[in-house]
Write an enzyme that holds these catalytic residues in place. Sequence first.
Site, PDB file in Angstrom:
ATOM      1  N   LYS A   1       0.806  -1.348   0.188  1.00  0.00           N
ATOM      2  CA  LYS A   1      -0.013  -0.053  -0.015  1.00  0.00           C
ATOM      3  C   LYS A   1       0.949   1.389  -0.047  1.00  0.00           C
ATOM      4  O   LYS A   1       2.017   1.239   0.235  1.00  0.00           O
ATOM      5  CB  LYS A   1      -0.881   0.076   1.147  1.00  0.00           C
ATOM      6  CG  LYS A   1      -1.890  -1.191   1.258  1.00  0.00           C
ATOM      7  CD  LYS A   1      -2.798  -1.307   2.398  1.00  0.00           C
ATOM      8  CE  LYS A   1      -3.831  -2.302   2.463  1.00  0.00           C
ATOM      9  NZ  LYS A   1      -4.697  -2.200   3.506  1.00  0.00           N
TER      10      LYS A   1
ATOM     11  N   TYR B   1     -12.362  -3.849  -3.246  1.00  0.00           N
ATOM     12  CA  TYR B   1     -13.333  -3.920  -1.972  1.00  0.00           C
ATOM     13  C   TYR B   1     -14.751  -3.781  -2.240  1.00  0.00           C
ATOM     14  O   TYR B   1     -15.257  -2.732  -1.446  1.00  0.00           O
ATOM     15  CB  TYR B   1     -12.854  -2.646  -1.304  1.00  0.00           C
ATOM     16  CG  TYR B   1     -11.332  -2.683  -0.775  1.00  0.00           C
ATOM     17  CD1 TYR B   1     -10.826  -3.785   0.085  1.00  0.00           C
ATOM     18  CD2 TYR B   1     -10.379  -1.517  -0.753  1.00  0.00           C
ATOM     19  CE1 TYR B   1      -9.691  -4.095   0.419  1.00  0.00           C
ATOM     20  CE2 TYR B   1      -9.106  -1.551  -0.102  1.00  0.00           C
ATOM     21  CZ  TYR B   1      -8.693  -2.895   0.393  1.00  0.00           C
ATOM     22  OH  TYR B   1      -7.557  -3.073   0.991  1.00  0.00           O
TER      23      TYR B   1
ATOM     24  N   PHE C   1     -16.577   4.368   6.204  1.00  0.00           N
ATOM     25  CA  PHE C   1     -15.015   4.708   6.002  1.00  0.00           C
ATOM     26  C   PHE C   1     -14.611   4.628   4.469  1.00  0.00           C
ATOM     27  O   PHE C   1     -13.450   4.607   4.414  1.00  0.00           O
ATOM     28  CB  PHE C   1     -14.405   3.850   7.130  1.00  0.00           C
ATOM     29  CG  PHE C   1     -14.506   2.531   7.178  1.00  0.00           C
ATOM     30  CD1 PHE C   1     -15.297   1.978   8.058  1.00  0.00           C
ATOM     31  CD2 PHE C   1     -13.640   1.924   6.086  1.00  0.00           C
ATOM     32  CE1 PHE C   1     -15.557   0.484   8.038  1.00  0.00           C
ATOM     33  CE2 PHE C   1     -13.992   0.461   6.269  1.00  0.00           C
ATOM     34  CZ  PHE C   1     -14.621  -0.047   7.334  1.00  0.00           C
TER      35      PHE C   1
ATOM     36  N   ARG D   1      -1.621 -14.079   4.717  1.00  0.00           N
ATOM     37  CA  ARG D   1      -2.612 -13.535   5.734  1.00  0.00           C
ATOM     38  C   ARG D   1      -1.785 -13.528   7.012  1.00  0.00           C
ATOM     39  O   ARG D   1      -1.841 -12.562   7.958  1.00  0.00           O
ATOM     40  CB  ARG D   1      -3.783 -14.160   5.912  1.00  0.00           C
ATOM     41  CG  ARG D   1      -4.541 -14.007   4.618  1.00  0.00           C
ATOM     42  CD  ARG D   1      -5.129 -12.600   4.625  1.00  0.00           C
ATOM     43  NE  ARG D   1      -6.280 -12.371   5.478  1.00  0.00           N
ATOM     44  CZ  ARG D   1      -7.110 -11.291   5.689  1.00  0.00           C
ATOM     45  NH1 ARG D   1      -6.893 -10.397   4.572  1.00  0.00           N
ATOM     46  NH2 ARG D   1      -7.956 -11.120   6.414  1.00  0.00           N
TER      47      ARG D   1
ATOM     48  N   THR E   1      -6.006  -6.718  10.860  1.00  0.00           N
ATOM     49  CA  THR E   1      -6.062  -5.788  10.140  1.00  0.00           C
ATOM     50  C   THR E   1      -5.840  -4.430  10.888  1.00  0.00           C
ATOM     51  O   THR E   1      -5.070  -3.549  10.068  1.00  0.00           O
ATOM     52  CB  THR E   1      -7.765  -5.404   9.672  1.00  0.00           C
ATOM     53  OG1 THR E   1      -8.252  -6.783   9.126  1.00  0.00           O
ATOM     54  CG2 THR E   1      -8.117  -4.277   9.046  1.00  0.00           C
TER      55      THR E   1
ATOM     56  N   ARG F   1       2.109  -6.076  10.087  1.00  0.00           N
ATOM     57  CA  ARG F   1       1.379  -5.000  10.237  1.00  0.00           C
ATOM     58  C   ARG F   1       1.695  -4.942  11.806  1.00  0.00           C
ATOM     59  O   ARG F   1       1.799  -3.526  12.545  1.00  0.00           O
ATOM     60  CB  ARG F   1      -0.156  -5.314  10.356  1.00  0.00           C
ATOM     61  CG  ARG F   1      -0.487  -5.276   8.757  1.00  0.00           C
ATOM     62  CD  ARG F   1      -1.970  -6.041   8.542  1.00  0.00           C
ATOM     63  NE  ARG F   1      -2.581  -5.773   7.140  1.00  0.00           N
ATOM     64  CZ  ARG F   1      -3.478  -6.236   6.920  1.00  0.00           C
ATOM     65  NH1 ARG F   1      -4.270  -7.103   7.759  1.00  0.00           N
ATOM     66  NH2 ARG F   1      -4.060  -5.895   5.576  1.00  0.00           N
TER      67      ARG F   1
ATOM     68  N   ASN G   1      -2.076   0.071   6.827  1.00  0.00           N
ATOM     69  CA  ASN G   1      -1.436  -1.050   7.525  1.00  0.00           C
ATOM     70  C   ASN G   1      -0.545  -1.982   6.563  1.00  0.00           C
ATOM     71  O   ASN G   1      -0.409  -3.230   6.474  1.00  0.00           O
ATOM     72  CB  ASN G   1      -2.707  -2.108   7.927  1.00  0.00           C
ATOM     73  CG  ASN G   1      -3.732  -2.313   6.924  1.00  0.00           C
ATOM     74  OD1 ASN G   1      -3.296  -1.892   5.566  1.00  0.00           O
ATOM     75  ND2 ASN G   1      -4.743  -3.056   7.238  1.00  0.00           N
TER      76      ASN G   1
ATOM     77  N   HIS H   1      -1.842  -5.470   1.547  1.00  0.00           N
ATOM     78  CA  HIS H   1      -2.904  -6.307   1.414  1.00  0.00           C
ATOM     79  C   HIS H   1      -2.715  -7.653   1.107  1.00  0.00           C
ATOM     80  O   HIS H   1      -1.532  -8.194   0.705  1.00  0.00           O
ATOM     81  CB  HIS H   1      -3.861  -5.816   0.340  1.00  0.00           C
ATOM     82  CG  HIS H   1      -5.124  -6.685  -0.350  1.00  0.00           C
ATOM     83  ND1 HIS H   1      -6.163  -6.922   0.518  1.00  0.00           N
ATOM     84  CD2 HIS H   1      -4.919  -7.524  -1.305  1.00  0.00           C
ATOM     85  CE1 HIS H   1      -6.934  -7.907  -0.236  1.00  0.00           C
ATOM     86  NE2 HIS H   1      -6.080  -8.245  -1.177  1.00  0.00           N
TER      87      HIS H   1
ATOM     88  N   GLU I   1      -9.304 -11.362  -7.244  1.00  0.00           N
ATOM     89  CA  GLU I   1      -8.536 -10.322  -7.325  1.00  0.00           C
ATOM     90  C   GLU I   1      -7.476 -10.216  -8.460  1.00  0.00           C
ATOM     91  O   GLU I   1      -7.407  -9.125  -8.908  1.00  0.00           O
ATOM     92  CB  GLU I   1      -7.779 -10.003  -5.817  1.00  0.00           C
ATOM     93  CG  GLU I   1      -8.765  -9.828  -4.824  1.00  0.00           C
ATOM     94  CD  GLU I   1      -8.525  -9.830  -3.418  1.00  0.00           C
ATOM     95  OE1 GLU I   1      -7.384 -10.006  -3.142  1.00  0.00           O
ATOM     96  OE2 GLU I   1      -9.281  -9.875  -2.317  1.00  0.00           O
TER      97      GLU I   1
END
Length: 138
Positions: free
Chosen positions: A9, A49, A57, A85, A91, A102, A117, A120, A131
């Site tokens: 990100k 998303y 948000f 993951r 998260t 994270r 964070n 992804h 995705e």
Amino acid sequence: MEETFFILKPDCLERGLVGRVLERAEGRGLKITRMEMRQIDRPTLEKHYADLVDKPFFPTICDFMTSGPVLIGTLAGVGAVQAWRDMLGATDPSQAQAGTIRGDFALAALPGQAIKNIAHGSDSLESAQREVAIWFDQ
Ligand code: IDP
Ligand code: MG
């Protein structure tokens, strides 16, 4: 071979953490099978998303995810989806265990802002396939 989809990100690139994050993935044995730098556009982010578009948000996520370039890609390996993951952690970085990406590289969100964070990872094999199709196969 199982593949998962990742995004490094804007906070990861802005803070110069790309090498350290990818080193962890490679160190675990995950192989980078695709990678590309992108500036995210809103329609693609809304597809990605889709389950979050209606959340209050979501505009903060859009602002964050379009605030700078990202690296998108795929990681391959046995059990790649769950492995990545697990390496990311929770998260909310304030809930993420030390030793996770994270948990080691991020803090809680400022009020009213997106949770920044670092990275992804797809949450299931089906999500990974969905995705990859959104980001690479159009
Ligand atoms: P995940 O990235 O751990 O799978 P998701 O619930 O799928 O978490 O949320 C996607 C991303 O949206 C998160 O990684 C985070 O950047 C952001 N996000 C999720 N929930 C919130 C929230 O309540 N406030 C602000 N940003 C959020
Ligand atoms: Mg998710």
